[in-house]
Design a protein around this motif. Structure first.
Motif, short mmCIF file in Angstrom:
data_model
loop_
_atom_site.label_atom_id
_atom_site.label_comp_id
_atom_site.label_asym_id
_atom_site.label_seq_id
_atom_site.Cartn_x
_atom_site.Cartn_y
_atom_site.Cartn_z
N UNK A 134 0.86 -1.18 0.00
CA UNK A 134 0.00 0.00 0.00
C UNK A 134 0.90 1.23 0.00
N UNK A 135 1.28 1.75 -1.18
CA UNK A 135 2.11 2.95 -1.20
C UNK A 135 1.33 4.17 -0.73
N UNK A 136 1.99 5.03 0.01
CA UNK A 136 1.36 6.25 0.52
C UNK A 136 2.08 7.45 -0.11
N UNK A 137 1.28 8.36 -0.61
CA UNK A 137 1.77 9.56 -1.28
C UNK A 137 2.67 10.37 -0.34
N UNK A 138 3.89 10.64 -0.77
CA UNK A 138 4.82 11.39 0.08
C UNK A 138 4.37 12.82 0.33
N UNK A 139 3.47 13.33 -0.49
CA UNK A 139 2.99 14.69 -0.30
C UNK A 139 1.83 14.76 0.70
N UNK A 174 -1.15 -5.13 -4.88
CA UNK A 174 -1.03 -3.75 -4.41
C UNK A 174 -2.39 -3.07 -4.38
N UNK A 175 -2.48 -2.08 -3.52
CA UNK A 175 -3.65 -1.20 -3.42
C UNK A 175 -3.12 0.22 -3.55
N UNK A 176 -3.46 0.86 -4.66
CA UNK A 176 -3.03 2.23 -4.91
C UNK A 176 -4.24 3.15 -4.77
N UNK A 177 -4.11 4.11 -3.88
CA UNK A 177 -5.26 4.97 -3.60
C UNK A 177 -5.32 6.14 -4.59
N UNK A 178 -6.50 6.31 -5.13
CA UNK A 178 -6.79 7.41 -6.04
C UNK A 178 -8.04 8.09 -5.53
N UNK A 179 -8.27 9.32 -5.92
CA UNK A 179 -9.44 10.05 -5.46
C UNK A 179 -10.54 10.01 -6.50
N UNK A 180 -11.77 10.15 -6.06
CA UNK A 180 -12.91 10.25 -6.96
C UNK A 180 -13.50 11.64 -6.90
N UNK A 232 -16.07 12.60 -5.63
CA UNK A 232 -16.67 12.91 -4.34
C UNK A 232 -15.61 13.39 -3.34
N UNK A 233 -14.33 13.25 -3.72
CA UNK A 233 -13.25 13.63 -2.84
C UNK A 233 -12.79 12.50 -1.94
N UNK A 234 -13.52 11.39 -1.88
CA UNK A 234 -13.13 10.25 -1.05
C UNK A 234 -12.19 9.36 -1.84
N UNK A 235 -11.03 9.08 -1.27
CA UNK A 235 -10.06 8.25 -1.97
C UNK A 235 -10.59 6.83 -2.12
N UNK A 236 -10.13 6.16 -3.17
CA UNK A 236 -10.53 4.78 -3.44
C UNK A 236 -9.29 3.95 -3.69
N UNK A 237 -9.26 2.76 -3.13
CA UNK A 237 -8.10 1.90 -3.25
C UNK A 237 -8.24 0.95 -4.43
N UNK A 238 -7.52 1.24 -5.52
CA UNK A 238 -7.57 0.40 -6.71
C UNK A 238 -6.67 -0.82 -6.49
N UNK A 239 -7.24 -2.01 -6.65
CA UNK A 239 -6.54 -3.26 -6.36
C UNK A 239 -6.07 -3.93 -7.66
N UNK A 255 -12.29 -1.64 -6.44
CA UNK A 255 -11.91 -0.75 -5.35
C UNK A 255 -12.09 -1.47 -4.03
N UNK A 256 -11.11 -1.34 -3.15
CA UNK A 256 -11.16 -2.01 -1.86
C UNK A 256 -12.39 -1.59 -1.06
N UNK A 257 -13.17 -2.59 -0.64
CA UNK A 257 -14.33 -2.38 0.24
C UNK A 257 -15.33 -1.37 -0.33
N UNK A 258 -15.43 -1.27 -1.64
CA UNK A 258 -16.36 -0.30 -2.25
C UNK A 258 -16.98 -0.89 -3.51
#
Length: 489
Positions: free
Chosen positions: A81-86, A154-160, A162-169, A351-354
């Motif tokens: 699960x990579x996390x954005x350094x920003x 991997x699970x890479x989080x992207x935003x939708x 709605x502003x809620x991030x989604x974990x693309x698997x 998307x994870x759990x969605x």
């Protein structure tokens, strides 16, 4: 070789003592060394309690340790699960919580910020990179689990919108599939030295970077932060041949006064995208930086590499399109709204759990709805013409206005806010916030921007603020953002 651990083992056998990974000024790994070190990392993770299927977050800038940690996570049978350094601490907290991370590998203080200290959510296992060697010394000799091609990698989080991030698997076979496709089109081989400036936490840096090198035998040279003088040093001293990135990367190199004094003759392949690429920039990348091949590509986290130009394509094709279908994808344009639709073996698992968001993104026939509007020419080259949604791209990073609007809604004195992307010569697009103050209250630009900086990654922070008495709405009360964009232009 349909799993990443198998790819590491295959690379050790196939490429042996060819250079695999450079930690400039510290250490160099050949592919045999890489395999042995990755095994060591995986054993340390299993010794520490990581089990198959556990999620392990990695929050650190590009480095050799990032590569070793990621490959070790996969070899331990865990999910990366990579996390954005920003991201700020609260943004990272959300990812750790929603992913159910059982482990966290985190950088030490970097660019003036202690990431670990900023968190309120910490998994059972936390490995600060300054303590990396101590962590590895605790390894025993556990048996490493087997990994299958369809296992979650991997699970890479992207935003939708709605502003809620989604974990693309993605599964192992999928992450490797897009990596092989990208490496094949680019012609990567053991002769190449690949400077990976694109962040490893992003699908491009991870899969078209790290994994593309692994499957092709190219050398990974990580760069933590894009800095033109440092990049020029690395190109010259490491004999870099492959350097992908957003247009801003090449503009930075072209415009730096020291460029003309540096030896850049090793450069051969540039791959860009994420923003409009003027034909004159393509010509300058070739003529002034010396790249023999300049390509553009199109993808998104849910598909990574969907289309790509091919070596030999004319400048007009490279500048005005994103190339033809790649990585086994089919591409078509929706009849109703011109939306770009993708189908193929490397579309995300979901998307994870969605499940609702997954069903909205991928229809019953397997077509991924990208949210982009485009056209296909007679040769099958894709041209992106618009976006169905409001997302804009700032310096190569996707920004979703709803997320920024949600943050600003908590600012005292704000009655309503709308954020749009506006053109910017250096970054492609930047945010502009239109703010309506509450009656009898005042809000100034400095307060708006300061509020955002405390809560959002830097690329999400608007660059300008316009105070308005009201915003334009349709009959249903929705803000008419196209009018705000027109006003900005």
């Amino acid at each position: 070789m349909e799993t990443i651990p198998a790819a590491v083992a295959h690379a050790a056998r196939e490429f042996g003592h060819e250079p695999a990974l450079v930690d400039p000024g510290v250490r160099r790994f050949d592919f045999a060394d890489l395999h042995d070190e990755v095994q060591r990392v995986a054993r340390a993770l299993v010794t520490a309690g990581i089990e198959p299927g556990d999620r392990v977050a990695l929050w650190a800038p590009n480095s050799a340790k990032w590569v070793l940690a990621a490959l070790g996570v996969w070899t331990a049978g865990a999910v990366l699960v990579p996390v954005n350094m920003r991201f700020t601490g609260p943004e990272a907290d959300e990812i750790l919580h929603r992913s159910g991370a059982r482990g966290l590998i985190v950088t030490g203080p970097f660019l003036g910020t202690d990431r670990l200290a900023s968190l309120t959510v910490t998994p059972p296992l936390v490995v600060p990179l300054p303590q990396w060697e101590t962590f590895l010394e605790a390894e025993t000799e556990p048996r490493l689990p087997s990994v299958r091609p369809d296992d979650l990698a991997d699970i890479l989080y992207t935003s939708g919108t709605t502003g809620r991030s989604k974990g693309a698997m993605s599964a192992h076979r999928q992450s490797l599939g897009v990596a092989r496709a990208w490496a094949g089109i680019g012609g990567l081989s053991t002769r190449d030295r690949y400077l990976v400036v694109n962040p490893f936490f992003h699908s491009f840096g991870l899969k078209a970077g790290l994994l593309a090198c692994l499957v092709s035998g190219a050398t990974i040279v990580p760069q933590a932060v894009f800095d033109v003088p440092r990049t020029l040093d690395l190109i010259e001293h490491e004999r870099i041949s492959v350097l992908p990135g957003p247009p801003t990367l090449y503009i930075g190199l072209l415009d730096h006064p020291a460029r003309v004094t540096r030896r850049l003759g090793s450069l051969r392949l540039a791959v860009t995208g994420a923003a409009t690429v003027p034909p004159v920039l393509i010509d300058r990348i070739r003529d002034e930086l010396g790249f023999a091949t300049v390509l553009t590509a199109y993808g998104l986290t849910e598909a990574v590499v969907a289309t790509m130009c091919r070596p030999g394509d004319p400048t007009r094709t490279v500048a005005h399109t994103s190339g033809r279908a790649a990585a086994g994808f089919e591409v078509r344009i929706g009849d109703k709204d011109g939306e770009v639709l993708l189908r193929g073996p490397n579309v995300m698992l979901g998307y994870l759990d969605d499940p609702a968001a997954t069903a909205e993104a991928v229809d019953a026939d397997g077509w991924l709805h990208t949210g982009d509007v485009g056209e296909l020419d007679e040769d099958g080259n894709l041209r992106i013409t618009d976006r169905l949604r409001d997302m804009y791209i700032c310096g190569g990073f996707n920004v979703y206005p709803a997320e920024v609007e949600r943050a600003l809604a908590a600012l005292p004195g704000v009655a309503e806010v709308a954020v749009v992307g506006v053109p910017d010569e250096r970054l492609g697009e930047v945010g502009r916030a239109f703010v309506v103050p509450r009656p009898g209250m005042t809000v100034d630009e400095a307060a708006v921007l300061g509020f955002c900086r405390e809560r959002l990654a830097g690329y999400k922070v608007p660059r300008s603020v316009v105070l308005r008495a009201e915003l334009p709405h349709n009959a249903g009360g929705k803000v008419l953002k196209y009018l705000l964009r027109e006003e900005s232009r």
